[in-house]
Write a protein that holds these residues in place. Sequence first.
Motif, PDB file in Angstrom:
ATOM      1  N   GLU A  33       0.611  -1.148   0.025  1.00  0.00           N
ATOM      2  CA  GLU A  33      -0.176  -0.303  -0.279  1.00  0.00           C
ATOM      3  C   GLU A  33       0.799   1.477   0.096  1.00  0.00           C
ATOM      4  O   GLU A  33       2.010   1.889   0.666  1.00  0.00           O
ATOM      5  N   TYR A  53       3.478   4.859   2.685  1.00  0.00           N
ATOM      6  CA  TYR A  53       2.568   5.337   2.965  1.00  0.00           C
ATOM      7  C   TYR A  53       1.386   5.967   4.473  1.00  0.00           C
ATOM      8  O   TYR A  53       3.020   5.350   5.538  1.00  0.00           O
ATOM      9  N   LEU A 222      -4.931  -6.257   5.130  1.00  0.00           N
ATOM     10  CA  LEU A 222      -5.696  -6.258   3.849  1.00  0.00           C
ATOM     11  C   LEU A 222      -6.105  -7.602   4.100  1.00  0.00           C
ATOM     12  O   LEU A 222      -7.273  -8.174   2.830  1.00  0.00           O
TER      13      LEU A 222
END
Length: 331
Positions: A33, A53, A222
Amino acid sequence: MYTLKRIWLNKDPKGYAQWEKLVIAAGLAIGEEVTYTIGLFEQERLIATASCYHNIMKYVVVCKEKQSEQLLTRMVVHLTMRIKDEGYTNYFVYTAPKNRLIFASLGFHEVNACKDIVFMEQGTPSFASYIDLLRQKATDKEASGIVMNANPFTKGHLHLVEAAANQSEQVYLFVVSEERSEFSFQERMAMVQQGVAHLSNVIVLPTNNYLISSAVFPSYFLKEHAPLAIAKTQATFDAKLFKEKIAPVLSITTRYVGEEPYSQVTQLYNESMATIFEPEIQLRIIPRLLVDESPVSATKVRQALKDKDQDVLTKFLPESTYSFLKKYNYI
């Protein structure tokens, strides 16, 4: 002369293609990410890139023929300024071991390392201050450790803690500090503290940025969307950090986890811990609690809250959590 520009990875197909080629050539896996990415361009050619991130720097790459030109420093300084402008007082970076000295020269301190990754940080609060917090809570007893998100705290979580408390002199219960759950860290911490208040040998602690966090193990959040190769690397790193830097401070020789038949990432985490911990730390996997032959899970509780299913809530939640959720109008 090189031009520094932002790359919108989700809006610029040409920019993404160049970025992907450069990152893969550096031996890094696509799938982490990121919220912000920059590139250094020689005319139209991307020669260096860096992403972050929030306050975590990632994908810091310079193409081979330009690595003697200190371009990495230029990009890291740019990201640092952006992170500070967003209000963060500490920031982190995953990087290759060969970049250790460059980041050290920019004020970063090493937290931990493995064969392919060095994890470094700068600013406050720091890993050193976290270790100081743990030392203040440490007892002289041989101890067990548990790490949980508790989103929310269920009878299954309580079952795990009670199993550890019954088999250990001291239990350190770490609550994930990361704000990536339906319930805030403060809410989850309160539910855990109230739920284990009757267990005199349990001490509840935060994880800060150093266990199951976006800095150390972002794939955990996730779940089924996480690339498993990346998740395995991160799970291994998280386990290694716990074993080498956290467990010794608290004399932890056993880590308790719940059995995980549903999440591949959590199962992979359990497997990584079993491998990394041996022989210094024993991993004990506690079977999931069944209520009316149904496994208790926080996922089912969250769905029951949406569905206003009182039957599931009363079966799966300890009285302390049920009262907490009712007090704050979740039920």
